[in-house]
Motif scaffolding. Structure first.
Motif, mmCIF file in Angstrom:
data_model
loop_
_atom_site.group_PDB
_atom_site.id
_atom_site.type_symbol
_atom_site.label_atom_id
_atom_site.label_comp_id
_atom_site.label_asym_id
_atom_site.label_seq_id
_atom_site.Cartn_x
_atom_site.Cartn_y
_atom_site.Cartn_z
ATOM 1 N N VAL A 16 -5.079 8.298 3.111
ATOM 2 C CA VAL A 16 -5.538 7.314 4.081
ATOM 3 C C VAL A 16 -7.058 7.259 4.072
ATOM 4 N N HIS B 99 -0.394 -1.051 5.673
ATOM 5 C CA HIS B 99 0.080 -0.196 6.761
ATOM 6 C C HIS B 99 -0.823 1.029 6.866
ATOM 7 N N ASN B 100 -0.663 1.785 7.925
ATOM 8 C CA ASN B 100 -1.473 2.987 8.120
ATOM 9 C C ASN B 100 -0.603 4.231 8.282
ATOM 10 N N GLN C 194 0.836 5.270 0.851
ATOM 11 C CA GLN C 194 0.134 6.393 1.450
ATOM 12 C C GLN C 194 1.048 7.588 1.714
ATOM 13 N N LYS D 133 0.850 -1.189 0.000
ATOM 14 C CA LYS D 133 0.000 0.000 0.000
ATOM 15 C C LYS D 133 0.884 1.236 0.000
ATOM 16 N N MET E 220 -1.912 7.900 8.245
ATOM 17 C CA MET E 220 -2.606 8.497 9.383
ATOM 18 C C MET E 220 -1.693 9.453 10.146
ATOM 19 N N GLN F 82 -6.091 -3.233 5.544
ATOM 20 C CA GLN F 82 -6.212 -1.789 5.747
ATOM 21 C C GLN F 82 -7.442 -1.463 6.606
ATOM 22 N N ALA G 70 -7.362 1.952 8.466
ATOM 23 C CA ALA G 70 -6.820 2.815 7.419
ATOM 24 C C ALA G 70 -7.632 2.774 6.127
#
Length: 258
Positions: free
Chosen positions: A161, A187-188, A83, A81, A191, A238, A243
């Protein structure tokens, strides 16, 4: 508190930029004389670890990895991912040596781009997608044969996100043709390190590594199916770490049920 975090972000970027300039200059003098594995560690691993550590100690941005036991012993295609910038630092140090798919314009950036060019990246022209796919197929296969991980952000760009973009099939195609799995990673980071703006937030980034996904068969149908499985796994992960917004996830589930 907002002023304090703002000052911390300024200090972080000043130190990050200064360290990048110094390290790239040193790398340009030393790295060309090193074998590739040592060159990769010297240029990328050490500095990327420094960048991740800088984010931890200046901003308060830590991380936690779940699923490290899922990493296969054989090098394969990583579908992650996208972001923020944080995951490029983290993944480049966590998996080594690693060849990353990136836009070719980055290699023209003085010092930074010149150092990156020594790490066998797959530098594509985003304005020419057909040529980019061919390049990924040829150079990606070469990198895998050279025992490198190949990192691909299948969305093609950073997605805010809470959202998820359509996955390109290039990574799945490369894996199927090489007879290797894809390794999905969620992953996040967005954020705490947003796509837009310079602001950063303290906290703990959740990095989730899934089990390797293997194609069921060969050809276009197997590629499409593997790509879809990777997309659905990352979307689920996610959502689980907060996320991905509920409406996006519900739409994905509805499409999968058809």
């Amino acid at each position: 508190m907002g002023v304090i975090y703002g000052l911390r972000t300024v200090v972080f970027y000043l130190l990050l930029g200064l360290s990048a300039l110094i390290w790239c200059l040193i790398s340009l003098l030393i790295a060309p004389f090193l074998p590739f594995a040592a060159r990769y560690r010297f240029i990328n691993v050490y500095w990327c670890r420094f960048a991740v550590g800088l984010a931890k100690y200046i901003i308060g941005l830590d991380y936690r990895v779940t699923g490290a036991e899922n990493i296969p012993t054989e090098r394969c295609v990583i579908l992650a991912k996208h972001q923020s910038t944080w995951e490029t630092f983290f993944l480049s140090a966590y998996f080594q040596p690693l060849s990353q798919v990136l836009k070719k314009e980055l290699l023209r950036v003085p010092f930074f781009g010149w150092a990156m060019a020594m790490l066998k990246p797959i530098a594509i022209d985003r304005d020419n997608p057909k040529q980019a796919l061919k390049q990924l197929a040829v150079q990606g296969a070469e990198r895998l044969e050279q025992n490198c991980w190949v990192l691909i952000f299948p969305e093609g760009t950073r997605i805010p996100v809470g959202q998820i973009g359509k996955f390109s099939r290039g990574g799945a195609s490369l894996a199927v043709n090489a007879g290797l799995p894809v390794l999905p990673i969620a992953h996040n980071a967005g954020m705490f390190w947003p796509k837009v703006g310079w602001g950063k937030k303290p906290g703990t980034i959740e990095v989730v590594i899934g089990q390797p996904l293997y194609a069921e068969g060969e050809g276009p149908r197997a590629i499409a199916e593997l790509n879809q499985r990777a997309f659905e796994w990352i979307a689920q992960a996610q959502y689980d770490i907060g996320a991905l917004d509920a409406e996006y996830f519900a739409e994905i589930q509805a499409q999968s049920a058809k």
